[in-house]
Design an enzyme around this catalytic site. Structure first.
Site, PDB file in Angstrom:
ATOM      1  N   GLU A 115       0.867  -1.189   0.000  1.00 13.43           N
ATOM      2  CA  GLU A 115       0.000   0.000   0.000  1.00 13.43           C
ATOM      3  C   GLU A 115       0.896   1.229   0.000  1.00 13.43           C
ATOM      4  O   GLU A 115       1.750   1.377   0.875  1.00 13.43           O
ATOM      5  CB  GLU A 115      -0.891  -0.001   1.254  1.00 13.43           C
TER       6      GLU A 115
ATOM      7  N   ARG B 225       0.602  10.460   0.843  1.00 13.54           N
ATOM      8  CA  ARG B 225       0.998  11.450   1.852  1.00 13.54           C
ATOM      9  C   ARG B 225       2.220  12.237   1.415  1.00 13.54           C
ATOM     10  O   ARG B 225       2.809  12.960   2.214  1.00 13.54           O
ATOM     11  CB  ARG B 225       1.292  10.756   3.186  1.00 13.54           C
TER      12      ARG B 225
ATOM     13  N   LYS C 297     -11.009  -2.089   6.208  1.00 18.00           N
ATOM     14  CA  LYS C 297      -9.763  -1.881   6.949  1.00 18.00           C
ATOM     15  C   LYS C 297     -10.162  -1.558   8.382  1.00 18.00           C
ATOM     16  O   LYS C 297     -11.034  -0.709   8.603  1.00 18.00           O
ATOM     17  CB  LYS C 297      -9.006  -0.718   6.303  1.00 18.00           C
TER      18      LYS C 297
HETATM   19  C1  3PG Z   1      -0.839   3.993   8.433  1.00 15.10           C
HETATM   20  O1  3PG Z   1      -1.880   4.555   8.282  1.00 15.10           O
HETATM   21  O2  3PG Z   1       0.244   4.586   8.394  1.00 15.10           O
HETATM   22  C2  3PG Z   1      -0.893   2.508   8.573  1.00 15.10           C
HETATM   23  O3  3PG Z   1      -2.018   2.105   9.245  1.00 15.10           O
HETATM   24  C3  3PG Z   1       0.359   1.936   9.136  1.00 15.10           C
HETATM   25  O4  3PG Z   1       0.445   2.150  10.490  1.00 15.10           O
HETATM   26  P1  3PG Z   1       1.757   1.707  11.281  1.00 15.10           P
HETATM   27  O5  3PG Z   1       2.855   2.613  10.858  1.00 15.10           O
HETATM   28  O6  3PG Z   1       1.374   1.880  12.727  1.00 15.10           O
HETATM   29  O7  3PG Z   1       2.044   0.260  10.937  1.00 15.10           O
END
Ligand code: 3PG
Length: 213
Positions: A46, A50, A134
């Site tokens: 994924e 951002r 999710k």
């Molecule tokens: C996110 O939104 O960055 C993901 O859910 C990943 O989260 P994490 O960095 O806590 O694994």
């Protein structure tokens, strides 16, 4: 929904149910990153929207390793969704759903994992046609215990939890019958990416892959 893209994504998640959540901005690194994860035995990733170049990174990764199933994450609006589809994403992940995002997600032909943090949100999304959601942020919302509890009355709703999961907790999530995959950044070696040490990026991802086998 059953179509070729659906089969591709769910076959990939079956073969490797951990999904690296990657925030990347350097398009020149994208191809090497895709190769490192693929060579580590990871079949999906994924990419979060951002960074300014996230969409270009999706396109570059997809071009270099077409078999790597690429999801676009952090989809917050219908515009984000359009851009993610145009970039070549294979699936869509959202942290939450709004009244304007929901109709756009419903008309999307790619597999979509809309975000839910509560049983009510998960049921509402299921009623809207989403069989997979999710669970976010997973650890902050009760983690494995919460998903186990939700699974009793609503075993038909399947989850991809993300948020705060690590290599130690991932196997407990994956042992639940209502979890199809877990996502997170624990298998993404950010320091190695910054150093463009692709061997180390692959090694960290391969270790995470091995730990859930
Ligand atoms: C996110 O939104 O960055 C993901 O859910 C990943 O989260 P994490 O960095 O806590 O694994």
């Amino acid at each position: 929904m059953t179509n070729a893209k659906h089969d591709m994504v769910f076959d990939a998640l079956k073969s490797c149910p951990i999904v690296p959540v990657i925030t990347i901005d350097n398009v020149d690194d994208a191809a090497k990153l895709a190769t490192a994860f693929w060579d580590a035995g990871i079949s999906t990733a994924e990419i979060t929207l951002r960074t300014p170049n996230a969409l270009a990174c999706i396109t570059a990764m997809k071009k270099s390793v077409p078999a790597l199933c690429l999801g676009a994450g952090t989809i917050l609006s219908a515009d984000d969704l359009d851009h993610a589809i145009a970039a070549g994403s294979d699936f869509i992940v959202t942290p939450a759903v709004s009244s304007t995002l929901l109709p756009a997600l419903k008309s999307c032909t790619l597999p979509v994992f809309p975000g839910a943090a509560t049983p009510s949100e998960a049921l509402e999304l299921y009623d809207q046609g989403f069989e997979h959601v999710k669970f976010f942020p997973a650890e902050a919302n009760g983690g494995v215990k919460a998903l186990k509890s939700i699974g009793s009355p609503m075993p038909h709703i399947k989850f991809m939890p993300t948020g705060g999961i690590n290599g130690d907790s991932a196997p407990s999530y994956l042992a639940l019958p209502n979890v199809v995959a877990v996502g997170g950044s624990w298998m993404v070696d950010k320091a190695a990416i910054a150093e463009q040490n692709w061997e180390q990026v692959e090694k960290t991802a391969a270790q995470a892959r091995k730990a859930i086998s």
